[in-house]
Write a protein that holds these residues in place. Structure first.
Motif, PDB file in Angstrom:
ATOM      1  N   GLY A  14      -6.618   8.283   8.362  1.00 42.67           N
ATOM      2  CA  GLY A  14      -6.363   6.953   7.844  1.00 42.67           C
ATOM      3  C   GLY A  14      -7.602   6.098   7.699  1.00 42.67           C
ATOM      4  O   GLY A  14      -7.530   4.987   7.169  1.00 42.67           O
ATOM      5  N   HIS A  53       4.891   3.001   1.248  1.00 40.16           N
ATOM      6  CA  HIS A  53       4.048   2.514   2.346  1.00 40.16           C
ATOM      7  C   HIS A  53       3.154   3.656   2.827  1.00 40.16           C
ATOM      8  O   HIS A  53       3.459   4.306   3.830  1.00 40.16           O
ATOM      9  CB  HIS A  53       4.914   1.989   3.491  1.00 40.16           C
ATOM     10  N   SER A  55       0.525   3.861   4.456  1.00 42.49           N
ATOM     11  CA  SER A  55       0.013   3.764   5.829  1.00 42.49           C
ATOM     12  C   SER A  55       1.040   4.233   6.843  1.00 42.49           C
ATOM     13  O   SER A  55       0.705   4.483   8.007  1.00 42.49           O
ATOM     14  CB  SER A  55      -0.359   2.315   6.147  1.00 42.49           C
ATOM     15  N   GLN A  57       3.352   2.316   7.899  1.00 48.71           N
ATOM     16  CA  GLN A  57       3.804   1.098   8.583  1.00 48.71           C
ATOM     17  C   GLN A  57       4.891   0.426   7.755  1.00 48.71           C
ATOM     18  O   GLN A  57       4.729  -0.665   7.213  1.00 48.71           O
ATOM     19  CB  GLN A  57       2.610   0.171   8.813  1.00 48.71           C
ATOM     20  N   ASP A  65       1.640   4.342  12.205  1.00 48.12           N
ATOM     21  CA  ASP A  65       0.985   5.149  11.174  1.00 48.12           C
ATOM     22  C   ASP A  65       2.005   6.164  10.652  1.00 48.12           C
ATOM     23  O   ASP A  65       3.181   6.148  11.042  1.00 48.12           O
ATOM     24  CB  ASP A  65      -0.282   5.840  11.697  1.00 48.12           C
ATOM     25  N   ASP A 176      -7.753   2.072  11.398  1.00 47.11           N
ATOM     26  CA  ASP A 176      -6.604   1.515  10.687  1.00 47.11           C
ATOM     27  C   ASP A 176      -5.472   1.090  11.608  1.00 47.11           C
ATOM     28  O   ASP A 176      -4.464   0.566  11.139  1.00 47.11           O
ATOM     29  CB  ASP A 176      -6.088   2.517   9.650  1.00 47.11           C
ATOM     30  N   GLY A 196      -6.838  -1.155   6.027  1.00 50.76           N
ATOM     31  CA  GLY A 196      -5.492  -0.733   5.688  1.00 50.76           C
ATOM     32  C   GLY A 196      -4.582  -1.855   5.270  1.00 50.76           C
ATOM     33  O   GLY A 196      -4.992  -3.005   5.110  1.00 50.76           O
ATOM     34  N   SER A 197      -3.313  -1.517   5.129  1.00 51.25           N
ATOM     35  CA  SER A 197      -2.347  -2.434   4.536  1.00 51.25           C
ATOM     36  C   SER A 197      -2.069  -3.647   5.393  1.00 51.25           C
ATOM     37  O   SER A 197      -1.587  -4.658   4.904  1.00 51.25           O
ATOM     38  CB  SER A 197      -1.031  -1.700   4.254  1.00 51.25           C
ATOM     39  N   HIS A 216      -8.478  -3.941   2.779  1.00 44.79           N
ATOM     40  CA  HIS A 216      -7.476  -2.924   2.494  1.00 44.79           C
ATOM     41  C   HIS A 216      -8.109  -1.537   2.394  1.00 44.79           C
ATOM     42  O   HIS A 216      -7.468  -0.538   2.713  1.00 44.79           O
ATOM     43  CB  HIS A 216      -6.740  -3.246   1.192  1.00 44.79           C
TER      44      HIS A 216
END
Length: 247
Positions: A14, A53, A55, A57, A65, A176, A196-197, A216
């Protein structure tokens, strides 16, 4: 190795290694105990959720994750929890192959090649030592890191890694997942970079804390990290000291 007074401490999955391939491989391995139709439905559900999604999440879940998402979703599909560990290990045997493809963040090789002039480069991952070296080579990252730690057992296991690198100077932990990758480093006075998101949000676990850097995508942080690396009295980067602003 040459003495460098800064360290970039990277998570692997990630962060350095992107793509949902390894997570889907985990889902496939976990589903093998199910009848074919049910197994296909489970994998399709995981793929669909990751499609929205990447990620892992997903809203409405507590998943941190993609791997955690598979664990949580498996309970709703009749997969025995005691089999997930074996399934995960089986899936890691395909890491970086066509069965579990991964890609590197944009421009990572060039960024790390430059960063090595100023900092130690370290990988710390909870993943076992299964095809990590092969995946790094496939990603074009072989030979760029000064140390690789596997089966770390984050968050608590980060203590030993930080004990080794903090005495050498400043550490920037990059990952992440706040609670695993960054919170232990933050607690020890290290800098943090959240990728990350959820990087634009304050971590729920510590509402009064934000990462030093956030974006991001990792490549969006290259300029800020490079500025931090060069802002040092180290012989590798003699520019005047400046401090990155807190986000």
């Amino acid at each position: 190795m040459p003495y460098r007074d800064k360290t970039l401490l990277f998570d692997f999955d990630g962060t350095l290694s992107l793509g949902v391939g390894p997570v889907v491989a985990y889902a496939r391995a976990a589903a093998q105990q199910l009848p074919a139709v049910e197994a296909e439905a489970f994998v399709e559900a995981v793929v669909a959720t990751l499609g929205e999604h990447p990620s892992g999440q997903a809203p409405g879940t507590s998943a941190i994750d993609g791997y955690d998402l598979v664990r949580l979703m498996s309970a709703d599909h009749g997969i025995r929890p005691e089999t997930l560990g074996e399934a995960y290990l089986a899936s890691r045997a395909h890491l970086g192959s066509t069965l579990a493809p991964v890609v590197a963040p944009d421009g990572l090789v060039d960024f790390l090649s430059e960063a090595r002039q100023h900092a130690n480069l370290v990988v710390a991952t909870n993943a076992p030592d299964i095809r990590i070296d092969a995946a790094l080579e496939m990603l074009g990252l072989a030979g760029l890191f000064d140390a690789t730690y596997t089966s770390v057992g984050k968050p608590n296991g980060m203590t030993a890694v930080l004990d080794e690198w903090l005495p050498r100077g400043q550490v920037l932990s990059i990952g992440d997942v706040w609670v695993n990758d960054l919170a232990p480093a933050h607690a020890r006075g290290a800098l943090t970079a959240l990728v990350g998101s959820t990087s634009d949000e304050t971590p729920d676990e510590t509402p009064d804390v934000t990462p030093t850097f956030a974006a991001h995508h990792l490549h969006e942080l290259y300029p800020a990290i490079t500025e931090w690396l060069r802002a040092s009295s180290s012989p590798f980067s003699p520019a005047p000291l400046t401090t990155p602003s807190e986000r």
